[in-house]
Design a protein around this motif. Sequence first.
Motif, PDB file in Angstrom:
ATOM      1  N   UNK A   1       0.812  -1.222   0.000  1.00  0.00           N
ATOM      2  CA  UNK A   1       0.000   0.000   0.000  1.00  0.00           C
ATOM      3  C   UNK A   1       0.843   1.268   0.000  1.00  0.00           C
ATOM      4  N   UNK A   2       2.171   1.137  -0.119  1.00  0.00           N
ATOM      5  CA  UNK A   2       3.035   2.316  -0.245  1.00  0.00           C
ATOM      6  C   UNK A   2       3.377   2.615  -1.706  1.00  0.00           C
ATOM      7  N   UNK A   3       2.889   1.779  -2.603  1.00  0.00           N
ATOM      8  CA  UNK A   3       3.161   2.009  -4.020  1.00  0.00           C
ATOM      9  C   UNK A   3       4.280   1.154  -4.571  1.00  0.00           C
ATOM     10  N   UNK A   4       4.910   0.329  -3.723  1.00  0.00           N
ATOM     11  CA  UNK A   4       5.913  -0.600  -4.246  1.00  0.00           C
ATOM     12  C   UNK A   4       5.209  -1.707  -5.031  1.00  0.00           C
ATOM     13  N   UNK A   5       5.884  -2.149  -6.064  1.00  0.00           N
ATOM     14  CA  UNK A   5       5.209  -3.118  -6.941  1.00  0.00           C
ATOM     15  C   UNK A   5       6.258  -3.911  -7.706  1.00  0.00           C
ATOM     16  N   UNK A   6       5.998  -5.187  -7.835  1.00  0.00           N
ATOM     17  CA  UNK A   6       6.803  -6.056  -8.700  1.00  0.00           C
ATOM     18  C   UNK A   6       5.836  -6.850  -9.565  1.00  0.00           C
ATOM     19  N   UNK A   7       5.948  -6.711 -10.859  1.00  0.00           N
ATOM     20  CA  UNK A   7       5.107  -7.475 -11.780  1.00  0.00           C
ATOM     21  C   UNK A   7       6.015  -8.274 -12.704  1.00  0.00           C
ATOM     22  N   UNK A   8       5.746  -9.556 -12.808  1.00  0.00           N
ATOM     23  CA  UNK A   8       6.551 -10.443 -13.648  1.00  0.00           C
ATOM     24  C   UNK A   8       5.656 -11.105 -14.688  1.00  0.00           C
ATOM     25  N   UNK A   9       5.994 -10.898 -15.940  1.00  0.00           N
ATOM     26  CA  UNK A   9       5.266 -11.547 -17.036  1.00  0.00           C
ATOM     27  C   UNK A   9       6.108 -12.712 -17.526  1.00  0.00           C
ATOM     28  N   UNK A  10       5.501 -13.891 -17.512  1.00  0.00           N
ATOM     29  CA  UNK A  10       6.240 -15.100 -17.874  1.00  0.00           C
ATOM     30  C   UNK A  10       6.068 -15.356 -19.370  1.00  0.00           C
ATOM     31  N   UNK A  11       7.120 -15.054 -20.111  1.00  0.00           N
ATOM     32  CA  UNK A  11       7.042 -15.188 -21.567  1.00  0.00           C
ATOM     33  C   UNK A  11       6.930 -16.641 -22.015  1.00  0.00           C
TER      34      UNK A  11
ATOM     35  N   UNK B   1      10.968   5.659  -3.255  1.00  0.00           N
ATOM     36  CA  UNK B   1      12.254   6.183  -2.789  1.00  0.00           C
ATOM     37  C   UNK B   1      12.078   7.196  -1.663  1.00  0.00           C
ATOM     38  N   UNK B   2      10.937   7.899  -1.671  1.00  0.00           N
ATOM     39  CA  UNK B   2      10.661   8.874  -0.617  1.00  0.00           C
ATOM     40  C   UNK B   2       9.148   9.078  -0.575  1.00  0.00           C
ATOM     41  N   UNK B   3       8.697   9.956   0.277  1.00  0.00           N
ATOM     42  CA  UNK B   3       7.255  10.192   0.372  1.00  0.00           C
ATOM     43  C   UNK B   3       6.671  10.687  -0.947  1.00  0.00           C
ATOM     44  N   UNK B   4       7.513  11.354  -1.747  1.00  0.00           N
ATOM     45  CA  UNK B   4       6.995  11.957  -2.980  1.00  0.00           C
ATOM     46  C   UNK B   4       7.557  11.322  -4.253  1.00  0.00           C
TER      47      UNK B   4
END
Lengths: 147, 195
Positions: B139-149, B162-165
Amino acid sequence: MTGDILPHTAHVLRYVGPNSILEDGSIEIHIKLRTDKNEKGWSVHCLEYFGGRTKADQVDQVRQVARITLKKTGLLVEWEVGAVLQHLRDKAPQAQFVNKPLAADQNHRADPSHSELEGLPFDDEEQIALISDMIAERITSRYQAAV
Amino acid sequence: MPTLAIDESASPGGPSLHLMFLTAGLMTATPVAVDFHLLQNRERIAPYSGRLLSDVAAHPESSRDQTPYPLRSFLRSPFAVDYKARIEQLDGYLKEDELALDPNSESDFWSLMESMLFTRKAGLVLLEDGTLRAIWKDDRGNRLALLFHGNKTVQYVVFVRRSDTTISRQAGTIALDKTQALIEQYGLTALVQQV
């Protein structure tokens, strides 16, 4: 009108199938990779081209002109044009929504709302994936696709 | 020839399920990292036990390569049953449109689940070309998306706060076996593993 650039205050809608809705209800966007600059852009419907009194009226008109099958398990999701373009300004500074109305044919009603997101990078699958995820971040509303 | 059986036996807390290896009459109860609800909920494990046994019987030495639902994944990932059900659901959606899941993409997904321990569950979606995409986010905006080709490579999209903004956003394609290094490089381990 064909070629009109949508103002930042406009709102656009697009259908998302159930295969792109996560278990927690959040939505994934997958823009198809264009391999040529002349390929059509990412299709959306601009709500302001419909004259309904309410947002619900406008959304219902999108359902009526849609040229794909809207599943009950799918959603119509909404963005504000300006918020999307502002969010993409570093990754896709040329991006803009352009009205491309569709004429009626034997099987479909005319669709004055049809518009396309143009100016995205082409033939760059990774950048398109990144931009797709960023566009998903700016979804403002969702509606049942089929009622 | 080693075979796998799923046995039921009584325990003080009520019936439970155990995985056992049967080798030439020698029975060895093997402790495995099966998700807790697998042991408790017979209704959930029952649909999978037949598939599991048949996979191993059909491919005793090479089931990992032959089946998109290998035993090792089943044991390794605490979410394997949930993932399997989700993939079947997504595949069903695609079949409504006469499209299909890419088995090579699914196989790569399970290979990754085998190769490193993910103790946080990914969301899964299926693209129209049949490729699977796994997403971890917070919920802080971090995200990892992996598309399996499906060719032993993954396309990644990472959002790192990296920071609040400021959120750094990057995308690329790497070999499947470099995924753990990617996660560490971007400091996203906490997104996929409970610490």
